[in-house]
Design a protein around this motif. Structure first.
Motif, PDB file in Angstrom:
ATOM      1  N   ILE A   1      -1.612  -4.097   1.597  1.00 49.07           N
ATOM      2  CA  ILE A   1      -1.186  -3.809   0.350  1.00 49.07           C
ATOM      3  C   ILE A   1      -2.384  -2.769  -0.151  1.00 49.07           C
ATOM      4  O   ILE A   1      -3.518  -2.722  -0.051  1.00 49.07           O
ATOM      5  N   TRP A   2      -1.536  -1.863  -0.794  1.00 47.10           N
ATOM      6  CA  TRP A   2      -2.417  -0.774  -1.399  1.00 47.10           C
ATOM      7  C   TRP A   2      -1.743  -0.477  -2.650  1.00 47.10           C
ATOM      8  O   TRP A   2      -0.540  -0.902  -3.121  1.00 47.10           O
ATOM      9  N   ARG A   3      -2.664  -0.274  -3.727  1.00 50.71           N
ATOM     10  CA  ARG A   3      -2.375   0.117  -4.994  1.00 50.71           C
ATOM     11  C   ARG A   3      -1.820   1.543  -5.203  1.00 50.71           C
ATOM     12  O   ARG A   3      -2.449   2.280  -4.565  1.00 50.71           O
ATOM     13  N   CYS A   4      -0.830   1.939  -5.816  1.00 52.91           N
ATOM     14  CA  CYS A   4      -0.379   3.068  -5.990  1.00 52.91           C
ATOM     15  C   CYS A   4      -1.150   3.551  -7.163  1.00 52.91           C
ATOM     16  O   CYS A   4      -1.323   3.156  -8.232  1.00 52.91           O
ATOM     17  N   VAL A   5      -1.929   4.866  -7.081  1.00 48.64           N
ATOM     18  CA  VAL A   5      -2.763   5.463  -7.998  1.00 48.64           C
ATOM     19  C   VAL A   5      -2.136   5.704  -9.439  1.00 48.64           C
ATOM     20  O   VAL A   5      -1.085   6.292  -9.407  1.00 48.64           O
TER      21      VAL A   5
ATOM     22  N   PRO B   1      -0.721   9.031  -3.709  1.00 52.46           N
ATOM     23  CA  PRO B   1      -2.444   8.628  -3.348  1.00 52.46           C
ATOM     24  C   PRO B   1      -2.308   7.130  -3.532  1.00 52.46           C
ATOM     25  O   PRO B   1      -1.911   6.404  -4.470  1.00 52.46           O
ATOM     26  N   LEU B   2      -3.265   6.440  -2.902  1.00 52.64           N
ATOM     27  CA  LEU B   2      -3.442   5.017  -2.689  1.00 52.64           C
ATOM     28  C   LEU B   2      -4.738   4.694  -3.047  1.00 52.64           C
ATOM     29  O   LEU B   2      -5.805   5.426  -3.065  1.00 52.64           O
ATOM     30  N   ALA B   3      -5.028   3.472  -3.673  1.00 47.89           N
ATOM     31  CA  ALA B   3      -6.495   2.806  -3.942  1.00 47.89           C
ATOM     32  C   ALA B   3      -6.216   1.481  -3.381  1.00 47.89           C
ATOM     33  O   ALA B   3      -5.363   0.922  -3.007  1.00 47.89           O
ATOM     34  N   GLN B   4      -7.413   1.089  -3.123  1.00 47.09           N
ATOM     35  CA  GLN B   4      -7.626  -0.467  -2.842  1.00 47.09           C
ATOM     36  C   GLN B   4      -6.968  -1.233  -3.786  1.00 47.09           C
ATOM     37  O   GLN B   4      -6.930  -1.055  -5.222  1.00 47.09           O
ATOM     38  N   HIS B   5      -6.058  -2.297  -3.261  1.00 49.75           N
ATOM     39  CA  HIS B   5      -5.444  -3.158  -4.145  1.00 49.75           C
ATOM     40  C   HIS B   5      -6.449  -4.282  -4.607  1.00 49.75           C
ATOM     41  O   HIS B   5      -6.982  -4.926  -3.609  1.00 49.75           O
TER      42      HIS B   5
ATOM     43  N   MET C   1     -10.429   8.325   1.934  1.00 45.77           N
ATOM     44  CA  MET C   1      -9.134   8.278   0.640  1.00 45.77           C
ATOM     45  C   MET C   1      -7.697   8.222   1.612  1.00 45.77           C
ATOM     46  O   MET C   1      -7.521   8.938   2.480  1.00 45.77           O
ATOM     47  N   LEU C   2      -7.067   7.567   1.021  1.00 34.20           N
ATOM     48  CA  LEU C   2      -5.844   7.178   1.702  1.00 34.20           C
ATOM     49  C   LEU C   2      -4.661   7.584   0.978  1.00 34.20           C
ATOM     50  O   LEU C   2      -4.479   7.643  -0.448  1.00 34.20           O
TER      51      LEU C   2
ATOM     52  N   ASN D   1      -9.266   8.924  -4.892  1.00 35.47           N
ATOM     53  CA  ASN D   1      -8.211   8.173  -5.491  1.00 35.47           C
ATOM     54  C   ASN D   1      -8.757   7.036  -6.174  1.00 35.47           C
ATOM     55  O   ASN D   1      -8.283   6.732  -7.395  1.00 35.47           O
ATOM     56  N   GLU D   2      -9.844   6.515  -5.893  1.00 34.94           N
ATOM     57  CA  GLU D   2     -10.103   5.269  -6.556  1.00 34.94           C
ATOM     58  C   GLU D   2     -10.664   5.510  -8.089  1.00 34.94           C
ATOM     59  O   GLU D   2     -10.141   4.903  -8.810  1.00 34.94           O
TER      60      GLU D   2
END
Lengths: 94, 94, 94, 94, 94, 94, 94, 94, 94, 94
Positions: B43-47, A83-87, A1-2, C61-62
């Protein structure tokens, strides 16, 4: 988890230079240990700032907190956690 | 040369759905093309946000500007640019 | 894994009342479905605000992002996400 | 009556370690006593911050103030208080 | 139980004058009804602002929210709520 | 002439307890004297804050300044002053 | 009694030019009438801004509010009001 | 006399493309004319922004205001003006 | 050339009273000397603040900087400078 | 490659005057050396502020960081860095 983390450092200016050098050395050692374990994925210096932008890959919120709370420089930092999720545009998203 | 960029997207809510879909598709294509060329490194999505945190590796300020200015979604974005340098604690700094 | 989320809602004031009612009804249904599944643990109204403070318990996070991104009111919200960890003073921490 | 409270702690860094440890211990005891009495309903650590988000269930504004004002760490805290009401989407709202 | 509330009003400038007049009249009637019931204790105009500072005396958070949420001008307001307690220097504190 | 004033107090934490107690006692006496003279009309504690919201009824700006400037705690306060006028919805406006 | 007032003007950009010209002309007439009556003591343009800094000398808060509320451009302004008192270093203070 | 000026441009996104192109062309012509006259000394694009940082050398505040107020894009700009003086470390300071 | 300047003063609270008194006396003398020379045109106290709003009439930016930089209280001030121009509604504009 | 940098200086007020004078002298020498090497292209004093706006022409982000980090006054500065690109209206853009 990023997680993206920005750390702004503000060591008191009247600190004993030896204490300060020791603190900074322990911070570096701690940081590199976590790079080797694969949890501290990226660290970049922000140009012109005593600050860094980092990316962590950890098991979850508890792990993220434990790592940041244990930073030798933590008491002298302002920390921002995103907190980051996959784009969906990330090539790795397939 | 590295830059961290945060992009917050705000497409007008009353946009024609087709125009919007086309715009988003062109954004994705543009983004992936620059990932393939090696300039758009992360590139990451911000939650919980219509936003991303990205890292670019480009020739310099002129290249960085040209890339961002040409984003299909640029007119609908708020953009924050942070120039980055190597961090002394980075293992890669040797 | 826990997250505190504050959602501020701002539905355009000239919205068609039926569209608006439908939107709000779908939001409520979605919210209650996630309460039943155990992911949306708490939701409180902020006094005097079209806003809520919520607590989520999700896989990571996802999952957190997917849930928020799918809120029917998401395009009309400003969202603030705070990752949570167990507090050492929490009785449950033993 | 419910309140969400965010507490940011900032103990002076040059504090005597013993005084500090005593202070933190008293804060913990006080917090747990109020958890047992049912007034301090939730306490969560904010990841990467010396801060918590808490929820209180108290008789009213006077009780809420008395509890916060008596926190051993109160002089070292920044406190944000948000009065809460039941949310119409809350399953418990029936 | 007392609350200080600041309300900033922002009615769209292109509103139909009749709709606007009706809205403002209903706001005034609602406000005066609550003054008569003893819940809306004070209302003052902020000099040079389309804004007021008010003090409410209500049963609790639920009542406070219901009153504000039902303001005819609520959709056109930004509202700030400050829960109040008796001040130890207040003569009425004995 | 009415003014709403918010005072946030921040007495240095390493103050001599006796000096502090004396200061707070003088503040209280001063405040109550002005309540008796009818100039300090209301004082409320903000829940969870070392702060108050007060309403003054004074001859004018000069009087308002003199009163605030002479507060024993003035050097330790941040003060916000909002001049007030009668609100057209106030029942007292006839 | 003196007040410093900063007015930032934001007339919608798609306004009918004639309506706009009329509005601006009425604002100017109103302003000059109050200069002649001695209530609008100073008005300066802020360089590079559609804004002014003004000083008023009026009977009190009620008068100050009435004047600002009646500005033809009031609905298109953001207004900041600072009550003023004589400064002890002012030569006029004797 | 020198001024640093930052201009952030925000042309409405639904503008007629021809009107917009004409506006931008007139802005460019105006800007270059002032460069030739020696008043608009520097203009730089801020990377990733529809914004510029400029330096002007003008006769005084009146001239500075007249130039900015007459910018074809002025109604679509947010402008920040910083008056400058010679820096004692400037080699040109002798 | 006119400038509006707001000065917020923050003299350390543990200052030696004599040093402080001397500093304040020198500030007053300096201020009055510039009033006599016609450069410090207005000075007003902001009600309830250790602050003033002043207007200066000086030869240009260099003069304005020199005057502010030489204020005895300058090291204890936060200063905001707004360059002013004649307002088209000013009666003096003819 | 160009960067605009704003530096706000805040040297502790209780600094030893000699240490301070030495620090300021070293800052000046360092600054002038970089002006001679062509990297520190412009430096202007912000009127009424212990601050400057500077423009640098350097090889890239790494060079920019090294220069700022080595400023003798760096520990006493708040620094804002804006990467610049050529503006399309710049006459030099041809």
């Amino acid at each position: 988890m990023l997680f993206a983390v920005r750390m702004n450092v503000d060591i008191p200016r009247d600190f004993d230079p030896e204490v300060r050098a020791d603190l900074v050395a322990r911070e570096k050692a701690y940081c590199q240990e976590l790079q080797r374990s694969g949890e501290w994925v990226h660290i970049w210096r922000c140009v012109g700032q005593y600050a860094n932008i980092s990316v962590f890959d950890v098991a979850g919120n508890e792990a993220m907190h434990r790592i940041l709370w244990s930073l030798p420089l933590f008491p002298y930092m302002t920390v921002e956690v995103t907190p980051l999720a996959q784009h969906p545009s990330d090539l790795a998203a397939g």
